[in-house]
Design a protein around this motif. Sequence first.
Motif, short mmCIF file in Angstrom:
data_model
loop_
_atom_site.label_atom_id
_atom_site.label_comp_id
_atom_site.label_asym_id
_atom_site.label_seq_id
_atom_site.Cartn_x
_atom_site.Cartn_y
_atom_site.Cartn_z
N ILE A 1 0.84 -1.20 0.00
CA ILE A 1 0.00 0.00 0.00
C ILE A 1 0.88 1.25 0.00
CG2 ILE A 1 -1.69 1.33 1.34
CD1 ILE A 1 -2.81 -1.40 2.29
N LYS A 2 1.96 1.21 0.77
CA LYS A 2 2.87 2.36 0.84
C LYS A 2 3.45 2.67 -0.54
CE LYS A 2 7.10 3.90 3.10
NZ LYS A 2 8.12 3.59 4.10
N ASN A 3 3.89 1.65 -1.27
CA ASN A 3 4.44 1.86 -2.60
C ASN A 3 3.40 2.39 -3.57
OD1 ASN A 3 7.05 1.08 -1.97
ND2 ASN A 3 6.69 -1.06 -2.48
N LYS A 4 2.18 1.87 -3.49
CA LYS A 4 1.11 2.35 -4.37
C LYS A 4 0.77 3.80 -4.06
CE LYS A 4 -2.05 -0.19 -6.18
NZ LYS A 4 -3.17 -1.08 -6.48
N LEU B 1 -2.67 9.60 3.77
CA LEU B 1 -2.71 8.14 3.70
C LEU B 1 -1.29 7.58 3.83
CD1 LEU B 1 -4.21 5.46 3.24
CD2 LEU B 1 -3.89 5.82 0.78
N GLN B 2 -0.34 8.20 3.14
CA GLN B 2 1.05 7.75 3.24
C GLN B 2 1.52 7.81 4.69
OE1 GLN B 2 2.66 10.43 0.10
NE2 GLN B 2 3.81 8.62 -0.50
N TYR B 3 1.19 8.87 5.38
CA TYR B 3 1.59 9.03 6.78
C TYR B 3 0.96 7.93 7.64
CZ TYR B 3 2.12 10.94 11.45
OH TYR B 3 2.43 11.10 12.78
N ASP B 4 -0.34 7.69 7.45
CA ASP B 4 -1.04 6.66 8.23
C ASP B 4 -0.44 5.28 7.99
OD1 ASP B 4 -2.72 8.62 9.22
OD2 ASP B 4 -4.38 8.13 7.87
N VAL B 5 -0.11 4.99 6.74
CA VAL B 5 0.49 3.70 6.41
C VAL B 5 1.87 3.58 7.06
CG1 VAL B 5 1.40 2.27 4.53
CG2 VAL B 5 -0.81 3.38 4.26
#
Length: 91
Positions: free
Chosen positions: A41-44, A67-71
């Motif tokens: 998910i982080k890469n996407k 979203l990146q931060y949450d992941v």
Amino acid sequence: MDDKIKTEMEIQNELEQLTIEFRRESTITNSQTKKDKLKFIKNKAKNLSMRSMPLKGSNLYTEIVGLQYDVDQSLKEETNKSRKRHFDLER
């Protein structure tokens, strides 16, 4: 339809899908599987943020960065849990 609007709609749809995937990962109990899914998910999300760079400053871009931060936070938490379990097993 204007290309910019079409691109924005595509990015919005992908963001929604990633957000759904991220919420589902909380149901995964296997630590390694969970970390693998979070990395995916982080890469996407990273690729999505690169594609949405022209929209920088918009709400959509802010949501992607959020979203990146949450992941990242979830990945750190899971890594810390794994380390703690490993440390506890060594005792």
